[in-house]
Motif scaffolding. Structure first.
Motif, PDB file in Angstrom:
ATOM      1  N   ASP A 427      52.547  15.329  -8.015  1.00 20.80           N
ATOM      2  CA  ASP A 427      52.496  16.200  -6.841  1.00 20.80           C
ATOM      3  C   ASP A 427      53.765  16.101  -5.993  1.00 20.80           C
ATOM      4  O   ASP A 427      54.046  16.999  -5.201  1.00 20.80           O
ATOM      5  CB  ASP A 427      51.273  15.854  -5.982  1.00 20.80           C
ATOM      6  CG  ASP A 427      49.963  16.298  -6.625  1.00 20.80           C
ATOM      7  OD1 ASP A 427      50.024  17.126  -7.561  1.00 20.80           O
ATOM      8  OD2 ASP A 427      48.897  15.826  -6.204  1.00 20.80           O
ATOM      9  N   CYS A 428      54.492  15.022  -6.136  1.00 18.10           N
ATOM     10  CA  CYS A 428      55.764  14.874  -5.421  1.00 18.10           C
ATOM     11  C   CYS A 428      56.907  15.581  -6.154  1.00 18.10           C
ATOM     12  O   CYS A 428      57.775  16.190  -5.527  1.00 18.10           O
ATOM     13  CB  CYS A 428      56.129  13.401  -5.237  1.00 18.10           C
ATOM     14  SG  CYS A 428      55.182  12.536  -3.983  1.00 18.10           S
ATOM     15  N   LEU A 437      53.829  17.780  -2.305  1.00 21.67           N
ATOM     16  CA  LEU A 437      53.263  17.190  -1.097  1.00 21.67           C
ATOM     17  C   LEU A 437      54.311  17.146   0.007  1.00 21.67           C
ATOM     18  O   LEU A 437      55.510  17.235  -0.242  1.00 21.67           O
ATOM     19  CB  LEU A 437      52.790  15.763  -1.386  1.00 21.67           C
ATOM     20  CG  LEU A 437      51.725  15.556  -2.458  1.00 21.67           C
ATOM     21  CD1 LEU A 437      51.486  14.068  -2.664  1.00 21.67           C
ATOM     22  CD2 LEU A 437      50.439  16.274  -2.091  1.00 21.67           C
ATOM     23  N   THR A 438      53.860  16.986   1.228  1.00 21.17           N
ATOM     24  CA  THR A 438      54.779  16.635   2.312  1.00 21.17           C
ATOM     25  C   THR A 438      54.970  15.122   2.299  1.00 21.17           C
ATOM     26  O   THR A 438      54.194  14.389   1.678  1.00 21.17           O
ATOM     27  CB  THR A 438      54.222  17.059   3.671  1.00 21.17           C
ATOM     28  OG1 THR A 438      53.003  16.325   3.914  1.00 21.17           O
ATOM     29  CG2 THR A 438      53.959  18.557   3.717  1.00 21.17           C
ATOM     30  N   GLN A 440      54.463  13.171   4.794  1.00 18.78           N
ATOM     31  CA  GLN A 440      53.343  12.572   5.524  1.00 18.78           C
ATOM     32  C   GLN A 440      52.108  12.473   4.638  1.00 18.78           C
ATOM     33  O   GLN A 440      51.402  11.463   4.657  1.00 18.78           O
ATOM     34  CB  GLN A 440      53.024  13.393   6.767  1.00 18.78           C
ATOM     35  CG  GLN A 440      51.953  12.773   7.654  1.00 18.78           C
ATOM     36  CD  GLN A 440      52.330  11.389   8.153  1.00 18.78           C
ATOM     37  OE1 GLN A 440      53.322  11.237   8.861  1.00 18.78           O
ATOM     38  NE2 GLN A 440      51.552  10.369   7.792  1.00 18.78           N
ATOM     39  N   CYS A 441      51.843  13.524   3.850  1.00 19.73           N
ATOM     40  CA  CYS A 441      50.692  13.479   2.945  1.00 19.73           C
ATOM     41  C   CYS A 441      50.874  12.385   1.902  1.00 19.73           C
ATOM     42  O   CYS A 441      49.924  11.669   1.563  1.00 19.73           O
ATOM     43  CB  CYS A 441      50.510  14.837   2.279  1.00 19.73           C
ATOM     44  SG  CYS A 441      49.064  14.936   1.208  1.00 19.73           S
ATOM     45  N   THR A 442      52.117  12.227   1.405  1.00 22.34           N
ATOM     46  CA  THR A 442      52.391  11.159   0.444  1.00 22.34           C
ATOM     47  C   THR A 442      52.143   9.789   1.069  1.00 22.34           C
ATOM     48  O   THR A 442      51.524   8.911   0.451  1.00 22.34           O
ATOM     49  CB  THR A 442      53.854  11.242  -0.038  1.00 22.34           C
ATOM     50  OG1 THR A 442      54.111  12.547  -0.563  1.00 22.34           O
ATOM     51  CG2 THR A 442      54.133  10.199  -1.109  1.00 22.34           C
ATOM     52  N   ASP A 444      50.156   9.105   3.554  1.00 26.12           N
ATOM     53  CA  ASP A 444      48.713   8.935   3.782  1.00 26.12           C
ATOM     54  C   ASP A 444      48.009   8.533   2.486  1.00 26.12           C
ATOM     55  O   ASP A 444      47.124   7.669   2.491  1.00 26.12           O
ATOM     56  CB  ASP A 444      48.111  10.238   4.316  1.00 26.12           C
ATOM     57  CG  ASP A 444      48.579  10.562   5.734  1.00 26.12           C
ATOM     58  OD1 ASP A 444      49.085   9.639   6.408  1.00 26.12           O
ATOM     59  OD2 ASP A 444      48.451  11.729   6.146  1.00 26.12           O
ATOM     60  N   ARG A 445      48.375   9.162   1.375  1.00 26.00           N
ATOM     61  CA  ARG A 445      47.759   8.800   0.093  1.00 26.00           C
ATOM     62  C   ARG A 445      48.080   7.351  -0.288  1.00 26.00           C
ATOM     63  O   ARG A 445      47.216   6.611  -0.754  1.00 26.00           O
ATOM     64  CB  ARG A 445      48.243   9.736  -1.002  1.00 26.00           C
ATOM     65  CG  ARG A 445      47.615  11.116  -0.991  1.00 26.00           C
ATOM     66  CD  ARG A 445      47.875  11.787  -2.323  1.00 26.00           C
ATOM     67  NE  ARG A 445      47.354  13.129  -2.389  1.00 26.00           N
ATOM     68  CZ  ARG A 445      47.389  13.876  -3.485  1.00 26.00           C
ATOM     69  NH1 ARG A 445      47.938  13.394  -4.592  1.00 26.00           N
ATOM     70  NH2 ARG A 445      46.905  15.096  -3.494  1.00 26.00           N
TER      71      ARG A 445
END
Length: 462
Positions: A427-428, A437-438, A440-442, A444-445
């Motif tokens: 996803d990256c 992904l952003t 920030q989302c990365t 958070d995961r």
């Protein structure tokens, strides 16, 4: 010895009397112990500078290592009749994993340019549309000039695109000193201005302590990361799951903070795209956490109140363009040169692609993610497929046309709280920038990963 590819060339270039061509040509100086005496004969040496009134030429020999050109021998050259019409340092064709250059301006041998279809290994310049920013967007703090008269330089610890990084002693503490030659003042100003932006204080960003001049050179004073760059750290350390988790989490948190914008106490922190994420531009601190550094290619972005789109601008770019970074880590769209540079969003998406490669680089070195007892060996992204110094053409074919990504081991089929590490990486580094992904989302995961490694059944079946 004459076994090195540059040895015979340099042996023929000892400083001999000749009519002065330029008064005291100043060249960056660096020599290994076995070559120091011979190299010094080409002119007077003062620190990292060599002065010689008998020549107009500087020379440099660089070893190709992990996709970058590492200085091996720098100084003056004075062979009678030597021609060096170029003012900047352009690489010759590689010979035995070395490239060399001759150039005719002060300190020109400090940074070598390797060109692959107009793309540079160092920071490449791509024209872009300038946007107008509101006066408050990128407020710079007051100048952080400090007196460096009593600073003590101890040893060179790294070479950047524009500067040499020293370990030094300043005001009772060990610090890192990023030293720019006088000719690269604009590069110094550009990076300093990024550090001086409000709210640039974060554990995931190298701490800026001040800036000043040391003779004719310009210096950024930064916190010293005692474990060096992430590249160096992974090459000399074996990481278990706990230490790997801390590295990946703090790395992603630092980039997420860099990409964030907010107002705090009436001061606006803008979005910043790093534009040169690589394992050489991430530091590992004493506590085992990561900190981003080297903002010489960074872009400060702003939000357009009308279109709600990120707009890029560059205040003091030496050649007036957006600067992108290390070839290994460039996203497919940047390699192809088909990005929309009137919007800063593509730069953030490029950063996330680079982050995905860095996460892979870290995770593949994790000893606890292996099913055998073999000690993981650090490799750069695409090194296994293309070797340590791939060309633009090789990367375009592999990454863009064939859409190949670094190999994910079968034993990585590890599911942690509902998603796999493999899914996160994919996803990256998705080929479609809008599907990534952003930061920030990365972050958070990664923050949701358990402290104890949980392995799925497929790991053991593999």
């Amino acid at each position: 010895t004459l076994k090195q590819p540059w040895a015979l060339y340099y042996w023929l270039s000892t400083c001999i009397p000749a009519p002065p061509v330029a008064p005291e040509r100043k060249c960056a100086f660096l020599a290994s112990p076995r070559n120091t005496e011979t190299a010094r004969s080409a002119g007077n040496v003062s620190g990292g500078v060599q002065h010689c009134a008998r020549t107009n030429c500087c020379m440099g020999f660089f070893q190709l290592e992990h996709g970058q050109a590492r200085p091996d021998l720098l100084g003056n050259i004075t062979a009678v009749g030597t021609s060096c019409p170029e003012s900047s340092c352009h690489a010759s064709k590689p010979t035995q994993n070395y490239v060399r250059c001759l150039c005719s301006s002060d300190y020109c041998n400090l940074n070598i340019t390797r060109t692959y279809a107009l793309l540079y290994y160092s920071c490449l310049n791509i024209p872009h549309k300038e946007s107008v920013r509101p006066p408050h967007t990128c407020d710079i703090q007051k100048e952080a000039d400090i007196d460096l008269a009593n600073i003590e330089l101890q040893k060179v610890v790294a070479y950047g695109h524009f500067a040499c990084v020293w370990q030094g002693f300043f005001q009772g503490s060990l610090v890192a000193l990023k030293v720019f030659p006088a000719t690269l003042r604009q590069a110094f100003i550009k990076e300093k201005d990024v550090y001086l932006l409000h709210s640039m204080t974060h554990s995931g960003i190298a701490q800026f302590l001040g800036a000043g001049r040391m003779g004719k050179e310009f210096v950024l004073v930064l916190e010293l990361a005692t474990q060096g760059s992430l590249n160096k750290f992974l090459s000399t350390n074996v990481c278990n799951w706990a230490s790997t988790l801390k590295l990946v989490q703090t790395l992603a948190q630092g980039l997420a903070y860099l990409h964030s914008d907010f107002n705090k106490n009436g001061v606006y922190k803008p979005v910043i795209a790093h534009c040169d994420l690589s394992s050489s531009n991430v530091l590992v601190k004493a506590d085992g956490s990561c900190a981003l550094c080297d903002f010489g290619c960074s872009m400060v972005l702003q939000c357009s109140r009308t279109h709600r789109a990120l707009q890029g601008h560059s205040d003091r770019t030496e050649q007036g363009g957006i600067q992108m970074g290390t070839l290994h880590y460039m996203s497919p769209e940047i390699l192809e040169g088909c990005v929309n540079l009137s919007s800063g969003r593509c730069l953030l998406q490029g950063d996330v692609y680079s982050l995905g490669l860095l996460l892979w680089e870290l995770l593949v070195c994790c000893s606890d993610l292996r099913t055998d007892s073999i000690v993981p060996v650090h490799v750069l992204p695409y090194e296994a497929e293309l070797g340590p110094s791939p060309s633009l053409e090789d990367l375009l074919s592999l990454v863009s046309e064939q859409r190949v990504r670094p190999t994910i081991p079968l034993y990585w089929d590890t599911h942690c709280q509902g998603f796999s590490v493999q899914e996160l990486l994919e996803d990256c580094w998705d080929h479609d920038p809008d599907a990534r992904l952003t930061a920030q989302c990365t972050a958070d995961r990664l923050a949701s990963l358990p402290a104890e490694l949980v392995l799925g059944k497929a790991t053991f079946d593999a």
